[in-house]
Design a protein around this motif. Structure first.
Motif, PDB file in Angstrom:
ATOM      1  N   ASN A   5      -3.478   4.236  13.291  1.00 38.56           N
ATOM      2  CA  ASN A   5      -2.827   5.482  13.672  1.00 38.56           C
ATOM      3  C   ASN A   5      -1.510   5.424  14.764  1.00 38.56           C
ATOM      4  N   ARG A   6      -1.846   4.227  15.628  1.00 38.77           N
ATOM      5  CA  ARG A   6      -0.736   4.280  16.671  1.00 38.77           C
ATOM      6  C   ARG A   6       0.881   3.762  16.090  1.00 38.77           C
ATOM      7  N   PHE A   7       0.763   3.097  15.027  1.00 31.26           N
ATOM      8  CA  PHE A   7       1.898   2.517  14.241  1.00 31.26           C
ATOM      9  C   PHE A   7       2.105   3.451  12.965  1.00 31.26           C
ATOM     10  N   GLU A   8       1.440   4.517  12.955  1.00 30.79           N
ATOM     11  CA  GLU A   8       1.528   5.676  11.815  1.00 30.79           C
ATOM     12  C   GLU A   8       1.671   4.814  10.262  1.00 30.79           C
ATOM     13  N   VAL A   9       0.614   4.017   9.881  1.00 26.69           N
ATOM     14  CA  VAL A   9       0.614   3.155   8.880  1.00 26.69           C
ATOM     15  C   VAL A   9       0.124   3.886   7.599  1.00 26.69           C
ATOM     16  N   GLY A  10       0.834   3.899   6.653  1.00 35.25           N
ATOM     17  CA  GLY A  10       0.725   4.718   5.458  1.00 35.25           C
ATOM     18  C   GLY A  10      -0.532   3.906   4.513  1.00 35.25           C
ATOM     19  N   ILE A  11      -0.875   4.437   3.513  1.00 36.23           N
ATOM     20  CA  ILE A  11      -1.657   4.105   2.659  1.00 36.23           C
ATOM     21  C   ILE A  11      -1.079   3.443   1.308  1.00 36.23           C
ATOM     22  N   GLU A  12      -1.462   2.345   0.950  1.00 39.44           N
ATOM     23  CA  GLU A  12      -0.696   1.702   0.007  1.00 39.44           C
ATOM     24  C   GLU A  12      -1.920   1.193  -1.014  1.00 39.44           C
ATOM     25  N   ASN A  13      -2.055   1.966  -2.304  1.00 37.99           N
ATOM     26  CA  ASN A  13      -3.057   1.672  -3.297  1.00 37.99           C
ATOM     27  C   ASN A  13      -4.303   1.414  -2.630  1.00 37.99           C
ATOM     28  N   GLY A  14      -4.612   2.346  -1.795  1.00 37.19           N
ATOM     29  CA  GLY A  14      -5.965   2.193  -1.182  1.00 37.19           C
ATOM     30  C   GLY A  14      -6.246   1.385  -0.113  1.00 37.19           C
ATOM     31  N   TRP A  15      -5.007   0.776   0.432  1.00 39.10           N
ATOM     32  CA  TRP A  15      -5.121  -0.458   1.336  1.00 39.10           C
ATOM     33  C   TRP A  15      -4.156   0.387   2.584  1.00 39.10           C
ATOM     34  N   LYS A  24      -0.504 -14.165   3.257  1.00 39.66           N
ATOM     35  CA  LYS A  24       0.084 -14.809   4.597  1.00 39.66           C
ATOM     36  C   LYS A  24      -0.242 -14.596   5.718  1.00 39.66           C
ATOM     37  N   LYS A  25       0.372 -13.907   6.738  1.00 31.25           N
ATOM     38  CA  LYS A  25       0.040 -13.590   7.974  1.00 31.25           C
ATOM     39  C   LYS A  25      -0.406 -12.000   7.984  1.00 31.25           C
ATOM     40  N   VAL A  26      -0.411 -11.368   6.933  1.00 29.32           N
ATOM     41  CA  VAL A  26      -0.502  -9.879   6.860  1.00 29.32           C
ATOM     42  C   VAL A  26      -1.972  -9.582   6.353  1.00 29.32           C
ATOM     43  N   ARG A  27      -2.621  -8.814   7.360  1.00 32.81           N
ATOM     44  CA  ARG A  27      -3.940  -8.342   7.167  1.00 32.81           C
ATOM     45  C   ARG A  27      -4.054  -7.080   6.303  1.00 32.81           C
ATOM     46  N   PHE A  28      -4.960  -6.836   5.453  1.00 32.51           N
ATOM     47  CA  PHE A  28      -4.927  -5.600   4.695  1.00 32.51           C
ATOM     48  C   PHE A  28      -6.731  -5.148   5.084  1.00 32.51           C
ATOM     49  N   ILE A  29      -6.794  -3.839   4.972  1.00 34.68           N
ATOM     50  CA  ILE A  29      -8.378  -3.423   5.053  1.00 34.68           C
ATOM     51  C   ILE A  29      -8.271  -2.124   4.223  1.00 34.68           C
ATOM     52  N   ARG A  30      -9.310  -1.972   3.381  1.00 34.06           N
ATOM     53  CA  ARG A  30      -9.561  -0.882   2.593  1.00 34.06           C
ATOM     54  C   ARG A  30      -9.484   0.535   3.255  1.00 34.06           C
ATOM     55  N   LYS A  31      -8.831   1.573   2.933  1.00 36.02           N
ATOM     56  CA  LYS A  31      -8.915   2.655   3.636  1.00 36.02           C
ATOM     57  C   LYS A  31     -10.455   3.239   3.743  1.00 36.02           C
ATOM     58  N   ASN A  32     -11.246   3.278   2.435  1.00 37.20           N
ATOM     59  CA  ASN A  32     -12.694   3.870   2.680  1.00 37.20           C
ATOM     60  C   ASN A  32     -13.468   3.129   3.850  1.00 37.20           C
ATOM     61  N   VAL A  33     -13.213   1.953   4.243  1.00 40.00           N
ATOM     62  CA  VAL A  33     -14.080   1.330   5.205  1.00 40.00           C
ATOM     63  C   VAL A  33     -13.838   2.096   6.575  1.00 40.00           C
ATOM     64  N   LEU A  34     -12.718   2.711   6.666  1.00 41.83           N
ATOM     65  CA  LEU A  34     -12.341   3.164   7.943  1.00 41.83           C
ATOM     66  C   LEU A  34     -12.635   4.601   7.857  1.00 41.83           C
ATOM     67  N   ASP A  35     -12.993   5.391   7.209  1.00 41.65           N
ATOM     68  CA  ASP A  35     -12.757   6.820   6.545  1.00 41.65           C
ATOM     69  C   ASP A  35     -14.133   7.574   7.448  1.00 41.65           C
ATOM     70  N   ASN A  36     -15.087   6.953   7.778  1.00 39.33           N
ATOM     71  CA  ASN A  36     -16.148   7.691   8.237  1.00 39.33           C
ATOM     72  C   ASN A  36     -16.455   7.468   9.572  1.00 39.33           C
ATOM     73  N   LEU A  37     -15.631   6.884  10.326  1.00 32.76           N
ATOM     74  CA  LEU A  37     -15.851   6.487  11.801  1.00 32.76           C
ATOM     75  C   LEU A  37     -16.049   7.506  12.574  1.00 32.76           C
ATOM     76  N   TYR A  38     -17.494   7.731  13.372  1.00 43.13           N
ATOM     77  CA  TYR A  38     -17.806   8.864  13.995  1.00 43.13           C
ATOM     78  C   TYR A  38     -16.963   9.168  15.323  1.00 43.13           C
ATOM     79  N   ASP A  39     -16.590  10.470  15.616  1.00 42.24           N
ATOM     80  CA  ASP A  39     -15.720  10.762  16.617  1.00 42.24           C
ATOM     81  C   ASP A  39     -16.365  11.960  17.195  1.00 42.24           C
ATOM     82  N   TRP A  40     -16.462  12.032  18.593  1.00 48.13           N
ATOM     83  CA  TRP A  40     -17.121  13.318  19.077  1.00 48.13           C
ATOM     84  C   TRP A  40     -16.355  14.500  18.774  1.00 48.13           C
TER      85      TRP A  40
END
Length: 250
Positions: free
Chosen positions: A165-175, A215-231
């Motif tokens: 969110n801080r770096f406003e990263v877009g989604i690339e094919n679900g990642w 290489k040195k770039v990490r990718f994580i699937r969008k769905n893993v971070l979709d349901n994080l609880y927030d107040w």
């Protein structure tokens, strides 16, 4: 974002408003800090309110004791276009907090007196500066709250989502592409765990097909971070969050 009480994002400070940025550009004096250089030590006074122009700073307390274990550091991370020195500026006191450049940094440093004088003479700027300072303090508080209340896995997910969110990263094919190349040791210090635990958690995600490193770039699937609880996402009922589950309080 898995915040517990406030609007600040755990560990990661937001970028300042353009009005605040212009103030630093007009009145700030450039200063360079090399990677590994200490900006201030615990119990040492830092006489500036500064904007980070480039680089990354870690702010931490040494030897924090939590959950019956002692680890090296508990950290908040400050990126470009965010401020450092707020607690000194607001309280005019020292603290048991240190700060180090973990990448080469460029600062715009403004003496406290200059910032106070400008705030008192400009109501619009005063408001925006106070908002920025409050978000920074809330971010630090949320970071410590997450360390106490979340599991290492949840803390890691929260940190990754905050970076995205801080770096406003877009989604690339679900990642999502994680925008900063942190080492396992750095991630461990930020989310207050061990490098071994970070390695184990990332290997589990990789086996599940939810994480990869090219290489040195990490990718994580969008769905893993979709349901994080927030107040702010709750239905208004009081609740607590323990071990990845939400427990309602009746």
């Amino acid at each position: 974002m898995m915040r517990l009480r406030y609007h600040g994002v755990p560990w990661i400070r937001p970028a300042v408003d353009q009005t605040v940025k212009k103030f630093f550009m007009k009145y700030g004096k450039l200063r360079n800090y090399r990677k590994g250089e200490m900006i201030f030590k615990g119990k040492e006074f830092y006489p500036y309110l500064s904007l980070i122009v480039s680089g990354i700073v870690s702010k931490y307390c040494e030897n924090i004791l939590m959950q019956k274990t002692t680890k090296d550091k508990a950290i908040s991370v400050i990126f470009h276009n965010s401020m450092i020195g707020d607690s000194f500026f607001l309280s005019d006191r020292t603290s048991n907090v240190s700060a180090t450049a973990i990448r080469d940094c460029v600062f715009l440093e403004v003496p406290h007196e200059t910032a106070w004088d400008y705030m008192f003479s400009n109501n619009d700027f005063n408001k925006k500066m106070i908002y920025s300072l409050m978000y920074d303090i809330e971010s630090d508080l949320e970071g410590f709250a997450n360390i106490v209340a979340r599991t290492p896995k949840d803390r890691m997910f929260c940190f990754f989502k905050g970076l995205i969110n801080r770096f406003e990263v877009g989604i690339e094919n679900g990642w999502y592409r994680l925008p900063v190349d942190f080492t396992h040791s750095e991630i461990a210090q930020i989310i207050y765990t061990t490098p071994l635990t970070v390695n184990r958690l990332l290997l589990e995600l990789k086996r599940e097909g939810n994480y990869k490193k090219v290489k040195k770039v990490r990718f994580i699937r969008k769905n893993v971070l979709d349901n994080l609880y927030d107040w702010e996402d709750s239905d208004g009922n009081d609740s607590v969050f323990i071990d990845s589950k939400v427990y309602r309080i009746s």
